[in-house]
Design a protein around this motif. Structure first.
Motif, PDB file in Angstrom:
ATOM      1  N   PRO A   1       0.821  -1.227   0.000  1.00 52.07           N
ATOM      2  CA  PRO A   1       0.000   0.000   0.000  1.00 52.07           C
ATOM      3  C   PRO A   1       0.854   1.277   0.000  1.00 52.07           C
ATOM      4  CG  PRO A   1      -0.855  -1.578   1.583  1.00 52.07           C
ATOM      5  CD  PRO A   1       0.443  -2.146   1.076  1.00 52.07           C
ATOM      6  N   ASP A   2       2.055   1.199   0.549  1.00 50.46           N
ATOM      7  CA  ASP A   2       2.873   2.404   0.698  1.00 50.46           C
ATOM      8  C   ASP A   2       3.981   2.556  -0.329  1.00 50.46           C
ATOM      9  OD1 ASP A   2       1.444   3.011   2.982  1.00 50.46           O
ATOM     10  OD2 ASP A   2       2.800   1.843   4.257  1.00 50.46           O
ATOM     11  N   ALA A   3       4.338   1.465  -0.962  1.00 52.18           N
ATOM     12  CA  ALA A   3       5.549   1.546  -1.781  1.00 52.18           C
ATOM     13  C   ALA A   3       5.583   0.461  -2.848  1.00 52.18           C
ATOM     14  CB  ALA A   3       6.784   1.407  -0.884  1.00 52.18           C
ATOM     15  N   LEU A   4       6.533   0.626  -3.741  1.00 53.25           N
ATOM     16  CA  LEU A   4       6.804  -0.383  -4.766  1.00 53.25           C
ATOM     17  C   LEU A   4       8.279  -0.725  -4.672  1.00 53.25           C
ATOM     18  CD1 LEU A   4       6.069  -1.918  -7.469  1.00 53.25           C
ATOM     19  CD2 LEU A   4       6.840   0.138  -8.666  1.00 53.25           C
TER      20      LEU A   4
ATOM     21  N   VAL B   1      31.641  11.509  -8.659  1.00 52.26           N
ATOM     22  CA  VAL B   1      31.596  10.927 -10.000  1.00 52.26           C
ATOM     23  C   VAL B   1      31.894   9.426  -9.947  1.00 52.26           C
ATOM     24  CG1 VAL B   1      32.698  10.942 -12.252  1.00 52.26           C
ATOM     25  CG2 VAL B   1      32.298  13.076 -11.063  1.00 52.26           C
ATOM     26  N   PHE B   2      30.958   8.617 -10.415  1.00 54.29           N
ATOM     27  CA  PHE B   2      31.105   7.150 -10.471  1.00 54.29           C
ATOM     28  C   PHE B   2      31.244   6.484  -9.122  1.00 54.29           C
ATOM     29  CE2 PHE B   2      33.197   8.126 -14.669  1.00 54.29           C
ATOM     30  CZ  PHE B   2      32.015   7.955 -15.345  1.00 54.29           C
ATOM     31  N   GLU B   3      31.048   7.237  -8.069  1.00 54.61           N
ATOM     32  CA  GLU B   3      31.219   6.645  -6.741  1.00 54.61           C
ATOM     33  C   GLU B   3      29.910   6.754  -5.989  1.00 54.61           C
ATOM     34  OE1 GLU B   3      33.841   5.168  -5.518  1.00 54.61           O
ATOM     35  OE2 GLU B   3      35.571   5.870  -6.666  1.00 54.61           O
ATOM     36  N   CYS B   4      29.484   5.634  -5.408  1.00 54.44           N
ATOM     37  CA  CYS B   4      28.354   5.713  -4.504  1.00 54.44           C
ATOM     38  C   CYS B   4      28.727   4.980  -3.229  1.00 54.44           C
ATOM     39  CB  CYS B   4      27.077   5.184  -5.141  1.00 54.44           C
ATOM     40  SG  CYS B   4      27.171   3.512  -5.686  1.00 54.44           S
ATOM     41  N   SER B   5      27.859   5.101  -2.228  1.00 54.70           N
ATOM     42  CA  SER B   5      28.258   4.627  -0.909  1.00 54.70           C
ATOM     43  C   SER B   5      28.134   3.118  -0.745  1.00 54.70           C
ATOM     44  CB  SER B   5      27.489   5.378   0.182  1.00 54.70           C
ATOM     45  OG  SER B   5      26.177   5.643  -0.231  1.00 54.70           O
ATOM     46  N   LEU B   6      28.218   2.384  -1.833  1.00 50.84           N
ATOM     47  CA  LEU B   6      28.295   0.926  -1.735  1.00 50.84           C
ATOM     48  C   LEU B   6      29.717   0.551  -1.346  1.00 50.84           C
ATOM     49  CD1 LEU B   6      26.461  -0.342  -4.936  1.00 50.84           C
ATOM     50  CD2 LEU B   6      25.557  -0.061  -2.651  1.00 50.84           C
ATOM     51  N   GLU B   7      29.827  -0.430  -0.457  1.00 50.20           N
ATOM     52  CA  GLU B   7      31.159  -0.880  -0.083  1.00 50.20           C
ATOM     53  C   GLU B   7      31.538  -2.092  -0.925  1.00 50.20           C
ATOM     54  OE1 GLU B   7      30.804  -1.310   4.130  1.00 50.20           O
ATOM     55  OE2 GLU B   7      30.341   0.830   4.298  1.00 50.20           O
ATOM     56  N   SER B   8      32.806  -2.400  -0.912  1.00 46.53           N
ATOM     57  CA  SER B   8      33.278  -3.561  -1.655  1.00 46.53           C
ATOM     58  C   SER B   8      32.540  -4.805  -1.154  1.00 46.53           C
ATOM     59  CB  SER B   8      34.780  -3.694  -1.427  1.00 46.53           C
ATOM     60  OG  SER B   8      35.215  -4.942  -1.847  1.00 46.53           O
ATOM     61  N   GLY B   9      32.061  -5.601  -2.094  1.00 48.80           N
ATOM     62  CA  GLY B   9      31.317  -6.793  -1.695  1.00 48.80           C
ATOM     63  C   GLY B   9      29.833  -6.536  -1.477  1.00 48.80           C
ATOM     64  N   GLU B  10      29.393  -5.297  -1.699  1.00 50.18           N
ATOM     65  CA  GLU B  10      27.960  -5.005  -1.590  1.00 50.18           C
ATOM     66  C   GLU B  10      27.351  -4.891  -2.980  1.00 50.18           C
ATOM     67  OE1 GLU B  10      26.874  -2.750   2.528  1.00 50.18           O
ATOM     68  OE2 GLU B  10      27.598  -1.475   0.922  1.00 50.18           O
ATOM     69  N   LEU B  11      26.085  -5.253  -3.071  1.00 50.45           N
ATOM     70  CA  LEU B  11      25.387  -5.209  -4.347  1.00 50.45           C
ATOM     71  C   LEU B  11      24.071  -4.462  -4.151  1.00 50.45           C
ATOM     72  CD1 LEU B  11      25.047  -8.104  -6.829  1.00 50.45           C
ATOM     73  CD2 LEU B  11      23.015  -6.882  -6.176  1.00 50.45           C
ATOM     74  N   LEU B  12      23.786  -3.552  -5.068  1.00 44.91           N
ATOM     75  CA  LEU B  12      22.524  -2.828  -5.007  1.00 44.91           C
ATOM     76  C   LEU B  12      21.455  -3.787  -5.533  1.00 44.91           C
ATOM     77  CD1 LEU B  12      22.131   0.879  -6.005  1.00 44.91           C
ATOM     78  CD2 LEU B  12      20.298  -0.742  -6.331  1.00 44.91           C
ATOM     79  N   SER B  13      20.605  -4.286  -4.640  1.00 44.48           N
ATOM     80  CA  SER B  13      19.700  -5.357  -5.054  1.00 44.48           C
ATOM     81  C   SER B  13      18.338  -4.846  -5.495  1.00 44.48           C
ATOM     82  CB  SER B  13      19.535  -6.378  -3.929  1.00 44.48           C
ATOM     83  OG  SER B  13      18.669  -5.872  -2.947  1.00 44.48           O
ATOM     84  N   GLY B  14      18.010  -3.621  -5.158  1.00 41.71           N
ATOM     85  CA  GLY B  14      16.710  -3.114  -5.582  1.00 41.71           C
ATOM     86  C   GLY B  14      16.475  -1.692  -5.127  1.00 41.71           C
ATOM     87  N   VAL B  15      15.283  -1.198  -5.448  1.00 41.15           N
ATOM     88  CA  VAL B  15      14.898   0.170  -5.115  1.00 41.15           C
ATOM     89  C   VAL B  15      13.491   0.152  -4.552  1.00 41.15           C
ATOM     90  CG1 VAL B  15      14.767   2.532  -5.969  1.00 41.15           C
ATOM     91  CG2 VAL B  15      16.101   0.869  -7.228  1.00 41.15           C
ATOM     92  N   GLU B  16      13.285   0.909  -3.492  1.00 43.17           N
ATOM     93  CA  GLU B  16      11.939   1.031  -2.952  1.00 43.17           C
ATOM     94  C   GLU B  16      11.434   2.432  -3.213  1.00 43.17           C
ATOM     95  OE1 GLU B  16      10.802  -0.541   1.164  1.00 43.17           O
ATOM     96  OE2 GLU B  16      10.449   1.630   1.307  1.00 43.17           O
ATOM     97  N   ILE B  17      10.307   2.513  -3.923  1.00 46.37           N
ATOM     98  CA  ILE B  17       9.770   3.818  -4.315  1.00 46.37           C
ATOM     99  C   ILE B  17       8.483   4.066  -3.538  1.00 46.37           C
ATOM    100  CG2 ILE B  17       8.933   5.190  -6.269  1.00 46.37           C
ATOM    101  CD1 ILE B  17      10.645   2.232  -7.403  1.00 46.37           C
ATOM    102  N   PRO B  18       8.399   5.173  -2.780  1.00 41.75           N
ATOM    103  CA  PRO B  18       7.176   5.437  -2.023  1.00 41.75           C
ATOM    104  C   PRO B  18       6.007   5.752  -2.952  1.00 41.75           C
ATOM    105  CG  PRO B  18       8.670   7.308  -1.867  1.00 41.75           C
ATOM    106  CD  PRO B  18       9.401   6.242  -2.622  1.00 41.75           C
ATOM    107  N   ARG B  19       4.829   5.335  -2.544  1.00 39.57           N
ATOM    108  CA  ARG B  19       3.633   5.625  -3.342  1.00 39.57           C
ATOM    109  C   ARG B  19       3.240   7.087  -3.158  1.00 39.57           C
ATOM    110  NH1 ARG B  19      -0.369   2.333  -5.427  1.00 39.57           N
ATOM    111  NH2 ARG B  19       0.477   0.540  -4.307  1.00 39.57           N
ATOM    112  N   LEU B  20       3.097   7.790  -4.246  1.00 41.28           N
ATOM    113  CA  LEU B  20       2.699   9.194  -4.157  1.00 41.28           C
ATOM    114  C   LEU B  20       1.196   9.256  -3.900  1.00 41.28           C
ATOM    115  CD1 LEU B  20       4.670  10.847  -7.113  1.00 41.28           C
ATOM    116  CD2 LEU B  20       5.461  10.213  -4.821  1.00 41.28           C
ATOM    117  N   SER B  21       0.773  10.332  -3.237  1.00 43.15           N
ATOM    118  CA  SER B  21      -0.667  10.478  -3.031  1.00 43.15           C
ATOM    119  C   SER B  21      -1.300  11.056  -4.292  1.00 43.15           C
ATOM    120  CB  SER B  21      -0.931  11.356  -1.814  1.00 43.15           C
ATOM    121  OG  SER B  21      -0.320  12.610  -1.995  1.00 43.15           O
TER     122      SER B  21
END
Lengths: 275, 395
Positions: free
Chosen positions: A67-70, A156-176
């Motif tokens: 109900p709140d997110a995708l 540039v080209f750097e995000c706060s992922l550490e070595s050995g971490e994987l961005l597995s998904g995204v949670e998007i809040p449901r807009l009203s």
């Protein structure tokens, strides 16, 4: 224009992929659609020892609507979003952003997670998802954590992922229902990486009024309370001086850059309040 | 080598290729289907566009191994395709090609537009086709050809289909292949290669900078203390994470290397520098050159620096950096990105200098930073490294 001769692995689950990325005897890169990494490999800017194809991992194509997110797995493509093969909780905002990314042949392979993790300042999802208030879901060997997309990128080209971490998904809040959204980017050629991006979300029912200025050459500039920058009149005039101060504070001092980004923001705001 | 099997124009094919073999090379070199053309080979021109699982994909930035088990259709596979035949007739009628180099990719993309777009106007067709470059026709004939095929099909009651009927999620072509384990052999050989290529320092000769920029930063210590630190090459190098000196660090000529990592880009620059100091004006120059054995890129740089008192307790350091870069990495550069990276490097550098001056041992580990010696090398590499790619369209 051939990449270096790398080794290749295609694991079937996340722990196996993360274990490969944690190896210290090799330069390891994850690859999903490869639409940003592919050119860099061909140009030999990136010379990995091992490429780990994560598209065989079913969990990374997950779609979970609450109900709140995708929640979208990181291997969902721009075309999946553009075509509505996944649900939309943003009143069409994400479909419109997806449809404007590069070209159709790129959108058929390029992924939402890959775009975020690659952290190119000029790519669309970093700015758009930051404005939408999305969270990046990051999986490491021992734990899972969430990082707000508006703080994900560190440079540039750097995000706060550490070595050995994987961005597995995204949670998007449901807009009203009352949410207003505007997105404008400046490209001299259709489909190229943007020279300037602005995204604006006003969702009064959730007390959100956020603007993001992207394609800055670095991190996006997040204006988390944009309501103070927007006039109350029908023309929604912007407080130019305050916005320029914010730009300058983030290191964007070139008046031409400021002008281009300001115009993008003005157009995004106008788009949002268009009757 | 990896055996890649897929369905090509309805036929099962299989070939033993290196993982780095992109789909276009797989199609052309192992299957002799040369209708798929390679133009830019980095995802810009669209000449190599083929259908993968029924939708257009750039075959030059898609590795064959990632399409294992997929269904691939090239221009040769559209001989009996109804839409393909209609487009060929329309391209002929409208003079939608001249040299023909872009045409296979054009037809694949055009077919996709015809199938997906219900009633696009001229502008919408141009936008939809913007990922395919043609240098002969000026696009007028191509747009007209597509428009006429769409009009004809809609008149015959054939409607557009969202996503050309695709239902699967994830990258086109992915999800069919079996698990592949990394082979340890190749990893080892890659590493050995790097070590064996460790480059000899380059001789400094007459050269002119390609580009230059200025930066300044403030260190919260009096000018005498900062100057003392700047006068000690070994000390400065130790404040530059990723930098290491080899040989005599007290000499005017020093050699060393710099490990750099910016996102997915990683490199080891080996090089040498000549260091001159002018105590009277608290200024100096560092002129250096280096080579990254992995990419065979080389760079030269000249840094002029000057220390200025900033009140009694602080020192402003002004840098004027000029550089030149050759080799593969020279294909890029975008100044705003360089500024970001230079800013991050200087931030870490200042932290380390201040820590050193306060008597605390510095952290030497992180890779992103600038060696006094290799400062220009790094900046030049990054600046040159980024421009082309990011000026172009890759996502």
């Amino acid at each position: 224009m051939k990449p270096v001769n790398f080794d290749f692995a295609r694991p079937s689950d996340l722990p196996a992929a993360i274990a490969l990325a944690s190896r210290e005897d090799a330069i390891v890169k994850f690859i999903a659609g490869g639409q940003s990494l592919g050119p860099m490999l061909n140009l030999r800017l990136v010379q990995p020892n091992l490429l780990v194809d994560i598209t065989g991992i079913a969990e990374l194509k997950r779609v979970e609507e609450t109900p709140d997110a995708l929640e979208l797995g990181s291997c969902i493509t721009h075309a999946d979003i553009e075509d509505g093969r996944v649900p939309d909780v943003t009143g069409g905002a994400m479909r419109a952003v997806a449809a404007g990314i590069a070209y159709r042949a790129v959108r058929n392979r390029g992924t939402i997670g890959g775009s975020l993790a690659h952290a190119d300042p000029s790519a669309d999802w970093l700015s758009a998802l930051a404005a939408l208030g999305a969270q990046a879901i990051v999986r490491g060997a021992h734990k899972e954590r969430q990082i707000p997309v508006d703080t994900l990128m560190t440079g540039v080209f750097e995000c706060s992922l550490e070595s050995g971490e994987l961005l597995s998904g995204v949670e998007i809040p449901r807009l009203s229902k009352s949410a207003r959204w505007g997105y404008y980017k400046h490209c001299r050629k259709t489909g190229e990486l943007a020279h300037a991006i602005a995204a604006f979300l006003h969702d009064p029912d959730r007390s959100v009024c956020r603007a993001v200025i992207g394609a800055t050459g670095s991190k996006p500039i997040v204006l988390s309370d944009a309501s103070v920058l927007i006039g109350k009149g029908p023309d929604h005039a912007l407080d130019r001086a305050a916005i320029e101060r914010a730009m300058t504070g983030h290191g964007m001092t070139d008046p031409i850059e400021q002008q281009i980004h300001f115009v993008c923001l003005r157009r995004a705001v106008q788009q949002a309040y268009r009757p | 080598m990896t055996v890649v099997s897929l369905a090509l124009n309805g036929r099962h094919v299989s070939a033993d290729v290196e993982p780095r073999t992109h789909l276009a090379d797989f199609i052309r070199d192992t299957q002799n289907l040369t209708g798929t053309h390679l133009g830019c080979e980095h995802g810009v021109c669209g000449a190599c566009t083929v259908l993968v699982d029924g939708v257009p994909v750039r075959s030059c930035i898609t590795f064959a191994v990632t399409c294992a088990g997929a269904s691939v259709t090239t221009i040769e596979g559209l001989d009996d395709d109804e839409t393909g035949a209609e487009l060929r007739a329309a391209f002929t009628r409208e003079h939608a090609l001249q040299c023909g180099y872009c045409t296979p990719g054009m037809l694949i993309s055009a077919r996709d537009v015809v199938l997906r777009a219900e009633a696009p106007d001229e502008h919408a067709i141009r936008v939809a086709m913007s990922g395919n470059l043609c240098r002969c026709t000026g696009y007028v004939g191509i747009v007209r050809a597509i428009q006429s095929v769409i009009a004809d099909r809609r008149a015959r009651g054939i409607a557009a289909v969202t996503g050309a009927g695709r239902t699967a999620l994830g990258p086109a072509g992915a999800g069919h292949g079996a698990v592949v384990a990394a082979s340890a052999v190749q990893l080892g050989s890659g590493k050995t290669l790097i070590a064996a290529q460790a480059a000899a320092p380059e001789e400094l000769a007459d050269w002119k900078p390609q580009a230059s920029f200025e930066k300044s930063f403030v260190v919260s210590y009096p000018i005498e203390k900062v100057w003392n630190l700047f006068s000690d090459t070994a000390e400065v190098a130790s404040c530059l994470p990723g930098a290491s000196l080899t040989g005599d660090t007290g000499a005017r000529n020093v050699t060393g290397k710099m490990r750099i990592k910016v996102g997915p880009i990683a490199a080891d620059f080996h090089g040498s520098a000549v260091i001159d100091r002018e105590p009277a004006t608290k200024s100096g120059t560092i002129e250096g050159s280096g080579r990254d054995p992995r990419s065979s890129s080389a760079t030269r740089g000249l840094i002029r620096y000057r220390l200025l008192p900033q009140g009694a307790d602080a020192t402003k350091v002004e840098l004027d950096v000029g550089y030149r870069l050759t080799g593969p990495l020279a294909q890029f550069s975008r100044s705003d990105l360089v500024n970001d990276i230079a800013g991050r490097m200087i931030e870490a550098f200042v932290q380390n200098i201040e820590a050193r001056l306060s008597g605390v041992a510095t952290n030497t580990a992180t890779e992103l930073n600038a060696g006094n010696l290799i400062f220009s090398v790094l900046l030049a590499r990054i600046r040159a490294g980024l421009r082309r790619l990011f000026g172009r369209e890759n996502h």
